[in-house]
Design an enzyme around this catalytic site. Structure first.
Site, mmCIF file in Angstrom:
data_model
loop_
_atom_site.group_PDB
_atom_site.id
_atom_site.type_symbol
_atom_site.label_atom_id
_atom_site.label_comp_id
_atom_site.label_asym_id
_atom_site.label_seq_id
_atom_site.Cartn_x
_atom_site.Cartn_y
_atom_site.Cartn_z
ATOM 1 N N LYS A 165 0.853 -1.179 0.000
ATOM 2 C CA LYS A 165 0.000 0.000 0.000
ATOM 3 C C LYS A 165 0.896 1.239 0.000
ATOM 4 C CE LYS A 165 -3.605 -2.086 -0.569
ATOM 5 N NZ LYS A 165 -4.393 -1.837 -1.779
ATOM 6 N N LYS A 265 -13.202 -6.878 -8.597
ATOM 7 C CA LYS A 265 -13.771 -7.006 -7.253
ATOM 8 C C LYS A 265 -15.273 -7.294 -7.403
ATOM 9 C CE LYS A 265 -10.697 -4.136 -4.487
ATOM 10 N NZ LYS A 265 -9.557 -3.687 -5.286
HETATM 11 MG MG MG Z 1 -6.044 -2.116 -5.822
#
Ligand code: MG
Length: 367
Positions: A165, A265
């Site tokens: 991240k 997703k």
């Molecule tokens: Mg991503």
């Protein structure tokens, strides 16, 4: 066969690491997840789960799942849960947009279809490839050295793919990518996911500074056009995620050669029915995929596993076992990670049984 009732349960999912942090200082301590139960006149019940990554990631928020169910749920009573394309079109007719609201109902109806057919959802989604699927570990944004240590620790647990991240201060992010690349071994894969956090000039600095590192760059900037601008300035492999939420966007990005890998997703597309459509299109176009969801517990992880393992192995870049990040088990039978991999259940449907004592009383009840 008819839907006779819809219930929703709210469940808190705390994290083993205490906090999950990503770009621009965004973080979540406890995930707010919604488990959806769809009841039928055949006595078969299906389950789904929707868990946004807090309210600041995609245009989705946890209470919105419940509010949306109140909106469309009453009008779904009487529909056949096994006619999934029809159900998807009905939900789109009843509520414009808000794909994440519809995702849990759609997943629960795939669970019902599998139970009625006596087949795992994986088989119904196209067929089971291999014995299991490869997982990545998301490495929460922390100081440089801590992230390198966390990668080493998760590597020791068996993971071989890591999603850093980044999307914070560009200088720190350059240091993060270099520090982590040094603890990896041949065959490992590293993705630097900025989660829309860099401006174009910062993203340009980062991709220049890490051009000799074997790293994928994911969703560097907020808009599709900004990401394309960076794509054109780097030879590093490129992943798009937040901007790709529809068939139209997949076709556009494929035509523009804007991505090498796309992140599918389930709730971003509106359920397994639409995520399957996206997955099948990407497979036909030869675009590799990460198959996952925004977040979730055991039921989301089960749904991910069925979609991921029904994806041709060479096109599955990686997948996710969200149930290993949290401290609460909400269903039995969900996939459990072994050596950085997981397998979809062989049982009919999703192959999970919710722990009703954890879910408590329903917060939404539609009959
Ligand atoms: Mg991503």
């Amino acid at each position: 066969m008819k839907i006779t009732g819809i219930k929703a349960y709210q469940v808190d999912l705390p994290l083993k690491e205490g906090k999950y942090s990503w770009s621009e200082g965004k973080s979540v301590d406890v995930f707010d997840s919604t488990v959806i139960e769809v009841q039928t006149d055949a006595g078969v019940t299906g389950y789904g789960e929707v868990c946004p990554l807090g309210p600041v990631y995609l245009p989705a928020y946890a209470a919105g799942v419940r509010a949306g169910l109140q909106e469309i749920g009453p009008q779904l009573i009487g529909h056949d849960p096994t006619e999934l394309e029809k159900l998807t079109r009905t939900m789109d007719y009843l509520l414009k947009g808000h794909p994440y609201v519809k995702s849990g109902i759609d997943i629960a109806c795939w669970d019902i279809l599998g139970k009625m057919a006596g087949l795992p959802v994986c088989n119904l989604l196209g067929g089971r490839y291999g014995d299991d699927v490869v997982l990545y570990r998301a490495i929460s944004q922390r100081p440089v050295q801590e992230m390198a240590e966390n990668v080493a620790a998760y590597r020791a647990e068996g993971y071989r793919r890591f999603q850093l991240k980044v999307g914070g201060n560009a200088d720190d992010d350059i240091a993060r990518i270099h520090a982590v690349s040094e603890v990896l071994q041949p065959g490992d894969k590293l993705v630097a996911d900025a989660n829309t956090g860099w401006l174009v000039h910062e993203a340009a600095r980062v991709v220049n500074a890490v051009r000799d590192v074997d790293v994928y760059i994911e969703q560097p900037c907020a808009s599709y056009e900004q990401c394309r601008a960076i794509r054109q300035r780097t030879s590093l492999p490129f992943v798009l995620d937040e901007n790709i939420d529809s068939i139209e966007m997949i076709l556009r990005a494929a035509a523009d050669r804007a991505m090498d890998v796309v992140n599918i997703k389930i709730s971003k597309f509106g359920g397994l029915t639409k995520a399957k459509q996206a997955r099948d299109l990407c497979a036909s176009l030869g675009i590799a995929m990460t198959i996952e969801d925004s977040w979730g517990g055991d039921i989301t992880t089960a749904a991910i596993a069925h979609l991921a393992q029904s994806t041709p192995t060479d096109l599955l870049f990686t997948s996710t076992d969200f149930n290993s990040y949290g401290t609460v088990c909400i269903a039995d039978g969900a996939p459990q990670r072994v050596d950085g991999r997981m397998a979809a259940s062989l049982e009919p449907g999703l192959g999970i049984s919710p722990r009703m004592e954890i879910l408590g009383d329903p917060v939404v009840q539609i009959q």
